[in-house]
Design a protein around this motif. Structure first.
Motif, PDB file in Angstrom:
ATOM      1  N   GLY A 206      10.500  -3.527   5.053  1.00 57.76           N
ATOM      2  CA  GLY A 206       9.160  -4.050   5.320  1.00 57.76           C
ATOM      3  C   GLY A 206       8.818  -5.144   4.313  1.00 57.76           C
ATOM      4  O   GLY A 206       9.260  -5.104   3.167  1.00 57.76           O
ATOM      5  N   ILE A 207       8.056  -6.122   4.779  1.00 60.90           N
ATOM      6  CA  ILE A 207       7.622  -7.199   3.892  1.00 60.90           C
ATOM      7  C   ILE A 207       6.097  -7.217   3.873  1.00 60.90           C
ATOM      8  O   ILE A 207       5.458  -7.307   4.939  1.00 60.90           O
ATOM      9  CB  ILE A 207       8.154  -8.567   4.387  1.00 60.90           C
ATOM     10  CG1 ILE A 207       9.697  -8.561   4.383  1.00 60.90           C
ATOM     11  CG2 ILE A 207       7.618  -9.715   3.542  1.00 60.90           C
ATOM     12  CD1 ILE A 207      10.308  -9.717   5.150  1.00 60.90           C
ATOM     13  N   VAL A 208       5.525  -7.097   2.677  1.00 62.33           N
ATOM     14  CA  VAL A 208       4.065  -7.109   2.556  1.00 62.33           C
ATOM     15  C   VAL A 208       3.618  -8.573   2.543  1.00 62.33           C
ATOM     16  O   VAL A 208       3.910  -9.311   1.609  1.00 62.33           O
ATOM     17  CB  VAL A 208       3.615  -6.380   1.272  1.00 62.33           C
ATOM     18  CG1 VAL A 208       2.101  -6.443   1.124  1.00 62.33           C
ATOM     19  CG2 VAL A 208       4.091  -4.931   1.291  1.00 62.33           C
ATOM     20  N   LEU A 209       2.933  -8.971   3.615  1.00 56.35           N
ATOM     21  CA  LEU A 209       2.506 -10.372   3.725  1.00 56.35           C
ATOM     22  C   LEU A 209       1.191 -10.623   3.000  1.00 56.35           C
ATOM     23  O   LEU A 209       0.931 -11.736   2.550  1.00 56.35           O
ATOM     24  CB  LEU A 209       2.340 -10.771   5.194  1.00 56.35           C
ATOM     25  CG  LEU A 209       3.619 -10.956   6.019  1.00 56.35           C
ATOM     26  CD1 LEU A 209       3.256 -11.477   7.411  1.00 56.35           C
ATOM     27  CD2 LEU A 209       4.583 -11.926   5.347  1.00 56.35           C
ATOM     28  N   SER A 210       0.365  -9.586   2.940  1.00 56.53           N
ATOM     29  CA  SER A 210      -0.918  -9.682   2.226  1.00 56.53           C
ATOM     30  C   SER A 210      -1.386  -8.248   1.992  1.00 56.53           C
ATOM     31  O   SER A 210      -0.715  -7.302   2.401  1.00 56.53           O
ATOM     32  CB  SER A 210      -1.955 -10.431   3.082  1.00 56.53           C
ATOM     33  OG  SER A 210      -2.336  -9.628   4.178  1.00 56.53           O
ATOM     34  N   ASP A 211      -2.563  -8.081   1.406  1.00 56.18           N
ATOM     35  CA  ASP A 211      -3.108  -6.731   1.201  1.00 56.18           C
ATOM     36  C   ASP A 211      -3.407  -6.029   2.523  1.00 56.18           C
ATOM     37  O   ASP A 211      -3.663  -4.825   2.543  1.00 56.18           O
ATOM     38  CB  ASP A 211      -4.410  -6.805   0.388  1.00 56.18           C
ATOM     39  CG  ASP A 211      -4.137  -7.082  -1.088  1.00 56.18           C
ATOM     40  OD1 ASP A 211      -2.953  -7.254  -1.452  1.00 56.18           O
ATOM     41  OD2 ASP A 211      -5.112  -7.144  -1.852  1.00 56.18           O
ATOM     42  N   GLN A 212      -3.394  -6.804   3.619  1.00 51.40           N
ATOM     43  CA  GLN A 212      -3.780  -6.267   4.923  1.00 51.40           C
ATOM     44  C   GLN A 212      -2.624  -6.177   5.925  1.00 51.40           C
ATOM     45  O   GLN A 212      -2.710  -5.430   6.892  1.00 51.40           O
ATOM     46  CB  GLN A 212      -4.854  -7.188   5.564  1.00 51.40           C
ATOM     47  CG  GLN A 212      -6.086  -7.417   4.717  1.00 51.40           C
ATOM     48  CD  GLN A 212      -7.017  -6.247   4.751  1.00 51.40           C
ATOM     49  OE1 GLN A 212      -7.334  -5.718   5.813  1.00 51.40           O
ATOM     50  NE2 GLN A 212      -7.455  -5.801   3.588  1.00 51.40           N
ATOM     51  N   VAL A 213      -1.588  -6.973   5.728  1.00 46.32           N
ATOM     52  CA  VAL A 213      -0.568  -7.124   6.779  1.00 46.32           C
ATOM     53  C   VAL A 213       0.835  -6.794   6.284  1.00 46.32           C
ATOM     54  O   VAL A 213       1.304  -7.310   5.256  1.00 46.32           O
ATOM     55  CB  VAL A 213      -0.578  -8.563   7.363  1.00 46.32           C
ATOM     56  CG1 VAL A 213       0.467  -8.697   8.473  1.00 46.32           C
ATOM     57  CG2 VAL A 213      -1.952  -8.917   7.909  1.00 46.32           C
ATOM     58  N   LEU A 214       1.486  -5.925   7.056  1.00 44.14           N
ATOM     59  CA  LEU A 214       2.863  -5.522   6.780  1.00 44.14           C
ATOM     60  C   LEU A 214       3.757  -6.085   7.886  1.00 44.14           C
ATOM     61  O   LEU A 214       3.482  -5.884   9.076  1.00 44.14           O
ATOM     62  CB  LEU A 214       2.928  -3.994   6.773  1.00 44.14           C
ATOM     63  CG  LEU A 214       4.290  -3.343   6.622  1.00 44.14           C
ATOM     64  CD1 LEU A 214       4.892  -3.651   5.246  1.00 44.14           C
ATOM     65  CD2 LEU A 214       4.181  -1.831   6.826  1.00 44.14           C
TER      66      LEU A 214
ATOM     67  N   ALA B 299      -1.650  -3.079  -1.587  1.00 45.66           N
ATOM     68  CA  ALA B 299      -2.103  -3.883  -2.730  1.00 45.66           C
ATOM     69  C   ALA B 299      -0.938  -4.245  -3.643  1.00 45.66           C
ATOM     70  O   ALA B 299      -0.005  -3.457  -3.828  1.00 45.66           O
ATOM     71  CB  ALA B 299      -3.171  -3.126  -3.498  1.00 45.66           C
ATOM     72  N   GLY B 300      -1.004  -5.431  -4.182  1.00 45.75           N
ATOM     73  CA  GLY B 300       0.003  -5.887  -5.138  1.00 45.75           C
ATOM     74  C   GLY B 300       1.398  -6.027  -4.542  1.00 45.75           C
ATOM     75  O   GLY B 300       2.400  -5.968  -5.253  1.00 45.75           O
ATOM     76  N   GLY B 301       1.460  -6.190  -3.224  1.00 42.26           N
ATOM     77  CA  GLY B 301       2.754  -6.377  -2.569  1.00 42.26           C
ATOM     78  C   GLY B 301       3.565  -5.106  -2.447  1.00 42.26           C
ATOM     79  O   GLY B 301       4.747  -5.141  -2.083  1.00 42.26           O
ATOM     80  N   LYS B 302       2.914  -3.944  -2.703  1.00 41.21           N
ATOM     81  CA  LYS B 302       3.642  -2.672  -2.710  1.00 41.21           C
ATOM     82  C   LYS B 302       3.094  -1.742  -1.617  1.00 41.21           C
ATOM     83  O   LYS B 302       1.887  -1.595  -1.465  1.00 41.21           O
ATOM     84  CB  LYS B 302       3.447  -2.025  -4.093  1.00 41.21           C
ATOM     85  CG  LYS B 302       4.337  -0.831  -4.356  1.00 41.21           C
ATOM     86  CD  LYS B 302       4.120  -0.351  -5.804  1.00 41.21           C
ATOM     87  CE  LYS B 302       4.779   0.960  -6.114  1.00 41.21           C
ATOM     88  NZ  LYS B 302       4.794   1.978  -5.140  1.00 41.21           N
ATOM     89  N   VAL B 303       4.001  -1.118  -0.880  1.00 42.14           N
ATOM     90  CA  VAL B 303       3.578  -0.167   0.152  1.00 42.14           C
ATOM     91  C   VAL B 303       3.432   1.219  -0.470  1.00 42.14           C
ATOM     92  O   VAL B 303       4.381   1.750  -1.048  1.00 42.14           O
ATOM     93  CB  VAL B 303       4.617  -0.075   1.301  1.00 42.14           C
ATOM     94  CG1 VAL B 303       4.073   0.799   2.431  1.00 42.14           C
ATOM     95  CG2 VAL B 303       4.991  -1.442   1.832  1.00 42.14           C
TER      96      VAL B 303
END
Ligand code: 5GP
Length: 190
Positions: A12-20, A182-186
């Motif tokens: 998974g790639i964290v695109l923002s605090d809202q979108v995975l 948050a912070g690019g971490k799931v």
């Protein structure tokens, strides 16, 4: 579901605090074995819920929905986002605001495929603010059918969709519950 958590953590790639972004296994490239495991899990969870049909929304809900339908032995209907020349009858429709595209669109199902006697399991890839799920629930109700529950592959629990469905009394089973991006971490619940 541990296999799904692992896949999200690794691919998974964290695109923002809202979108995975999960286009390595769910939204673009599809991992068939993972989809089979997801279908097995939804079928296990809903095997006693009297499900007669599964409803999802094109395109990313189709793979997990089909695997679940195969396992439960029931047909799968996907709500269509685009009007087709072959869909000529009076359609059941609902308007849905897309979280990722930030546009309003209409989704439709032919009334030929949903009867008032159906108990319908809704399957979708993501639950964010719940707009897609609410649109599918509206279509199921227009057909006079009953909602047996909702099976979500990835729930972002920090957005409002889950709480609203809970408040409406629906059974929601999410295979991965994301507490935060948050912070690019799931971070998962559980
Ligand atoms: P909702 O309608 O619950 O606000 O959003 C659910 C729909 O938006 C899903 O069907 C999914 O297609 C899309 N979606 C919502 N959040 C995400 C996300 O973080 N990543 C991806 N890839 N899709 C999402």
């Amino acid at each position: 579901m541990e296999a799904l958590h692992k896949k999200i953590r690794e691919e998974g790639i964290v695109l923002s605090d809202q979108v995975l972004k999960v286009d390595a296994f769910l939204n673009h490239q599809i991992d068939p074995y993972l989809m089979k495991q997801i279908g097995d899990e939804f079928a296990r969870l809903f095997k006693d819920a009297g499900v007669t049909k599964i409803v999802t929304i094109e395109a990313s809900g189709i793979a997990p929905a089909v695997m679940t339908g195969l396992n439960l032995g029931v047909p799968v209907i996907f709500a269509r986002k685009h009007q087709s020349l072959t869909l000529t009858e009076n359609l059941l429709t609902a308007s849905v605001y897309s979280f990722t595209k930030q546009t309003e669109s209409t989704v439709a199902i032919s009334p030929r495929h949903l009867q008032a006697t159906d108990r319908v399991l809704v399957i979708d890839d993501f639950l964010a603010n719940g707009k897609a799920s609410q649109a599918l629930i509206s279509i199921i109700k227009q057909a006079g059918a009953e909602v047996a529950g909702l099976g979500i592959v990835i729930e972002k629990s920090f957005q409002g969709g889950r709480a609203e469905l809970d408040a409406q009394g629906y059974r929601v089973e999410s295979l991965a519950r994301v507490k935060s991006l948050a912070g690019g971490k799931v971070t998962f619940i559980d």
